[in-house]
Design an enzyme around this catalytic site. Sequence first.
Site, PDB file in Angstrom:
ATOM      1  N   GLN A   1      -2.651   5.247  -1.467  1.00  0.00           N
ATOM      2  CA  GLN A   1      -2.613   4.613  -2.788  1.00  0.00           C
ATOM      3  C   GLN A   1      -1.179   4.562  -3.345  1.00  0.00           C
ATOM      4  O   GLN A   1      -0.975   4.619  -4.562  1.00  0.00           O
ATOM      5  CB  GLN A   1      -3.546   5.345  -3.758  1.00  0.00           C
ATOM      6  CG  GLN A   1      -5.014   5.038  -3.521  1.00  0.00           C
ATOM      7  CD  GLN A   1      -5.340   3.550  -3.715  1.00  0.00           C
ATOM      8  OE1 GLN A   1      -4.720   2.850  -4.526  1.00  0.00           O
ATOM      9  NE2 GLN A   1      -6.286   3.059  -2.952  1.00  0.00           N
ATOM     10  N   SER A   2      -0.200   4.433  -2.466  1.00  0.00           N
ATOM     11  CA  SER A   2       1.196   4.393  -2.898  1.00  0.00           C
ATOM     12  C   SER A   2       1.484   3.174  -3.769  1.00  0.00           C
ATOM     13  O   SER A   2       1.281   2.026  -3.358  1.00  0.00           O
ATOM     14  CB  SER A   2       2.103   4.355  -1.662  1.00  0.00           C
ATOM     15  OG  SER A   2       3.427   4.036  -2.036  1.00  0.00           O
ATOM     16  N   ASN A   3       1.983   3.443  -4.978  1.00  0.00           N
ATOM     17  CA  ASN A   3       2.435   2.353  -5.843  1.00  0.00           C
ATOM     18  C   ASN A   3       3.701   1.728  -5.286  1.00  0.00           C
ATOM     19  O   ASN A   3       3.920   0.523  -5.397  1.00  0.00           O
ATOM     20  CB  ASN A   3       2.718   2.882  -7.254  1.00  0.00           C
ATOM     21  CG  ASN A   3       1.495   3.503  -7.881  1.00  0.00           C
ATOM     22  OD1 ASN A   3       0.469   2.851  -8.018  1.00  0.00           O
ATOM     23  ND2 ASN A   3       1.585   4.783  -8.235  1.00  0.00           N
TER      24      ASN A   3
END
Length: 338
Positions: free
Chosen positions: A81-83
């Site tokens: 879920q890396s922005n």
Amino acid sequence: MSFDLYRLPRFPLANLPTPLQEASRLREALGGPAKCPRILIKRDDLTGLAFGGNKVRKLEMLVGDALVRGADTLITTGAVQSNHARATAAAAVVAGLRAILVLESADMCPPVQGNLLLDRLLQADVRFVPKDGDTAKAMETVADEVRAAGGNPYVIPIGGSSPSGAAGYLTMTLELKVQLAAMGASPSRLYFASGSRGTQAGIVLGARVFDMPYEIYGVLVSKSRPETEARALSIANEAAELVGSDVRLNSADLANVDGYFGEAYAIPTPEGDAAVLLLARTEAIFLDPTYTGKSMSALIDHIQTGQLGPDETVVFIHTGGTPAIFAHADRLSELAKA
Ligand SMILES: *Cc1c(COP(=O)(O)O)cnc(C)c1O
């Protein structure tokens, strides 16, 4: 103090300046002006590109550098879920580059939602690698593969935290200076979520370069490691060099607030979740459980334990992370019912 932000190649990606917003309903909920300081929220969740966030500022400089070097492919890494990975995929689309994302995951087939869904829609080439492996090495392997196919890769470290990435974050402080002057506000503290430390390097350096009045509270979102601390310092000082400033920082300038990330990175805390609900219900602002909820929970705790007086003004940097809330839908919707 001399410096020149504009001598670096910069590829425009962000919608700037982001608003500086008075959070008066939040202040009311935390005891009102008799108990709670004035809270100003710098809306870096609204940097514009593909759901925004702090990474967009860093990527303006990183993509600028990549283009000058003739790169055709951006490679970066992060959690599922890396922005930062999502923002890199978006920047690649806009700059006409390919993006390869090396994402750490315990599950080789994680649910396609939140940021990962956006990565797919942005047509990024996503490669999953096991958790706690050597992602820097995995990126080098991917870079070799790109070169072998005749391409020119540009590897962006985790979080976009490199000297040029941190230099990109100097724009935030420059805007803040102008906005605070227009409001006649002189904050005593500034709070934000600190992970891979490029944002911190940019904020601390910016505060020195632009002579800002506040103390800086970087709230850790993961366990601090000595090599990350050392890296923060070298990133900040190399960023200073890049913009031609003679400011140099030492490790004491890069202190962090510990005790608010709970068990580990991306594992939610009850206080962080409570902050997510509170901001939604007072300001209609969405925080996320991994970064901004936890950093807001530190600010709330400091207010509630009397570490901040009602006559003070604080700035909270909303660093983004909004798409990640959809990956926490089950838990958050249960909490929302209560
Ligand atoms: C990456 C990120 C941060 C932390 O920035 P670093 O430069 O990695 O320390 C904070 N908030 C959000 C929402 C992020 O995505």
